[in-house]
Enzyme design. Structure first.
Site, mmCIF file in Angstrom:
data_model
loop_
_atom_site.group_PDB
_atom_site.id
_atom_site.type_symbol
_atom_site.label_atom_id
_atom_site.label_comp_id
_atom_site.label_asym_id
_atom_site.label_seq_id
_atom_site.Cartn_x
_atom_site.Cartn_y
_atom_site.Cartn_z
ATOM 1 N N LYS A 11 0.820 -1.213 0.000
ATOM 2 C CA LYS A 11 0.000 0.000 0.000
ATOM 3 C C LYS A 11 0.863 1.277 0.000
ATOM 4 C CE LYS A 11 -4.016 -2.133 2.240
ATOM 5 N NZ LYS A 11 -5.033 -1.997 3.320
ATOM 6 N N ARG A 87 -2.272 -14.227 4.443
ATOM 7 C CA ARG A 87 -3.003 -13.550 5.537
ATOM 8 C C ARG A 87 -2.251 -13.713 6.864
ATOM 9 N NH1 ARG A 87 -7.280 -10.032 4.261
ATOM 10 N NH2 ARG A 87 -7.715 -10.237 6.472
ATOM 11 N N THR A 93 -5.772 -6.880 10.636
ATOM 12 C CA THR A 93 -6.026 -5.605 9.952
ATOM 13 C C THR A 93 -5.436 -4.425 10.722
ATOM 14 O OG1 THR A 93 -8.097 -6.543 9.134
ATOM 15 C CG2 THR A 93 -7.854 -4.151 8.977
ATOM 16 N N ARG A 104 2.181 -6.354 9.128
ATOM 17 C CA ARG A 104 1.427 -5.203 9.623
ATOM 18 C C ARG A 104 1.919 -4.759 10.990
ATOM 19 N NH1 ARG A 104 -4.555 -6.986 7.345
ATOM 20 N NH2 ARG A 104 -4.560 -5.624 5.525
ATOM 21 N N HIS A 117 -2.287 -5.253 1.452
ATOM 22 C CA HIS A 117 -3.585 -5.904 1.220
ATOM 23 C C HIS A 117 -3.319 -7.356 0.851
ATOM 24 C CE1 HIS A 117 -7.555 -6.846 -0.466
ATOM 25 N NE2 HIS A 117 -6.875 -7.490 -1.406
HETATM 26 P P1 ADP Z 1 -8.205 -6.616 5.585
HETATM 27 O O1 ADP Z 1 -7.358 -5.703 4.725
HETATM 28 O O2 ADP Z 1 -7.451 -7.129 6.784
HETATM 29 O O3 ADP Z 1 -8.864 -7.731 4.800
HETATM 30 P P2 ADP Z 1 -10.792 -5.280 5.587
HETATM 31 O O4 ADP Z 1 -11.074 -6.021 4.320
HETATM 32 O O5 ADP Z 1 -11.788 -5.371 6.685
HETATM 33 O O6 ADP Z 1 -9.364 -5.708 6.195
HETATM 34 O O7 ADP Z 1 -10.602 -3.743 5.274
HETATM 35 C C1 ADP Z 1 -9.955 -3.306 4.075
HETATM 36 C C2 ADP Z 1 -9.012 -2.179 4.420
HETATM 37 O O8 ADP Z 1 -9.773 -1.065 4.879
HETATM 38 C C3 ADP Z 1 -8.035 -2.460 5.574
HETATM 39 O O9 ADP Z 1 -6.883 -3.181 5.181
HETATM 40 C C4 ADP Z 1 -7.704 -1.062 6.031
HETATM 41 O O10 ADP Z 1 -6.766 -0.422 5.165
HETATM 42 C C5 ADP Z 1 -9.051 -0.370 5.887
HETATM 43 N N1 ADP Z 1 -9.843 -0.422 7.131
HETATM 44 C C6 ADP Z 1 -10.455 -1.500 7.672
HETATM 45 N N2 ADP Z 1 -11.106 -1.199 8.815
HETATM 46 C C7 ADP Z 1 -10.905 0.136 8.998
HETATM 47 C C8 ADP Z 1 -11.313 1.077 9.976
HETATM 48 N N3 ADP Z 1 -12.065 0.696 11.027
HETATM 49 N N4 ADP Z 1 -10.902 2.364 9.840
HETATM 50 C C9 ADP Z 1 -10.151 2.754 8.795
HETATM 51 N N5 ADP Z 1 -9.734 1.930 7.812
HETATM 52 C C10 ADP Z 1 -10.095 0.635 7.912
HETATM 53 MG MG MG Z 2 -10.226 -7.571 3.238
#
Ligand code: ADP
Ligand code: MG
Length: 140
Positions: A11, A87, A93, A104, A117
């Protein structure tokens, strides 16, 4: 066990801090192979399309601004159980909750600026890979 492919994105926060090599070495050390990669800068519209699954979330607009704010590296990782393995290497996250030694935890700045991501299922991996790459780009 099965040979899978998954989509990874380094990212904007991590690219800006010159962490591409440090992050990719984590994947390679874990036995994942980078079989396609490209450095791009997404438009906000592209980020919105990529993250459409989150369109009803409060963080969607901010996330799409952020993901289109600077260069990213999109890549396809290949290996045994690549989706879940990636993952695990990435960590939770929110970097504050991610296990020690994960990308992370070590490199993420915040729950939004969390360095990487990774696709969350094999089905989503196929869809996300095809968002950025065609078959000719992927060299096993
Ligand atoms: P992941 O990337 O772990 O699969 P998600 O798919 O839930 O997580 O969310 C996508 C992306 O959105 C996260 O990697 C992060 O960059 C952002 N994100 C997730 N939750 C939040 C939050 N509560 N506040 C701000 N950004 C968030
Ligand atoms: Mg996701």
């Amino acid at each position: 066990m099965s040979l899978q492919k998954t989509l990874s994105i380094i990212k904007p926060d991590a690219v800006a801090r010159n962490l591409i090599g440090s992050i990719d070495s984590r994947f390679e050390q874990a036995g994942l192979r980078i079989v396609a990669m490209r450095r791009i800068k997404m438009t906000k519209e592209q980020a919105q399309a990529f993250y459409e699954v989150h369109k009803d979330k409060a963080f969607y607009d901010s996330l799409c601004d952020y993901m289109s704010s600077g260069p990213v590296v999109v890549q396809v990782l290949s290996g045994e159980n690549a989706v879940l393995k990636n993952r695990e290497i990435m960590g939770a996250t929110n970097p504050a909750n991610a296990e020690i030694g994960t990308i992370r935890r070590d490199f993420g700045e915040s729950i939004e600026h969390n360095a990487v991501h990774g696709s969350d299922s094999e089905e989503n991996a196929l869809q996300e890979i095809s968002f950025f790459f065609n078959q000719l780009d992927i060299v096993e």
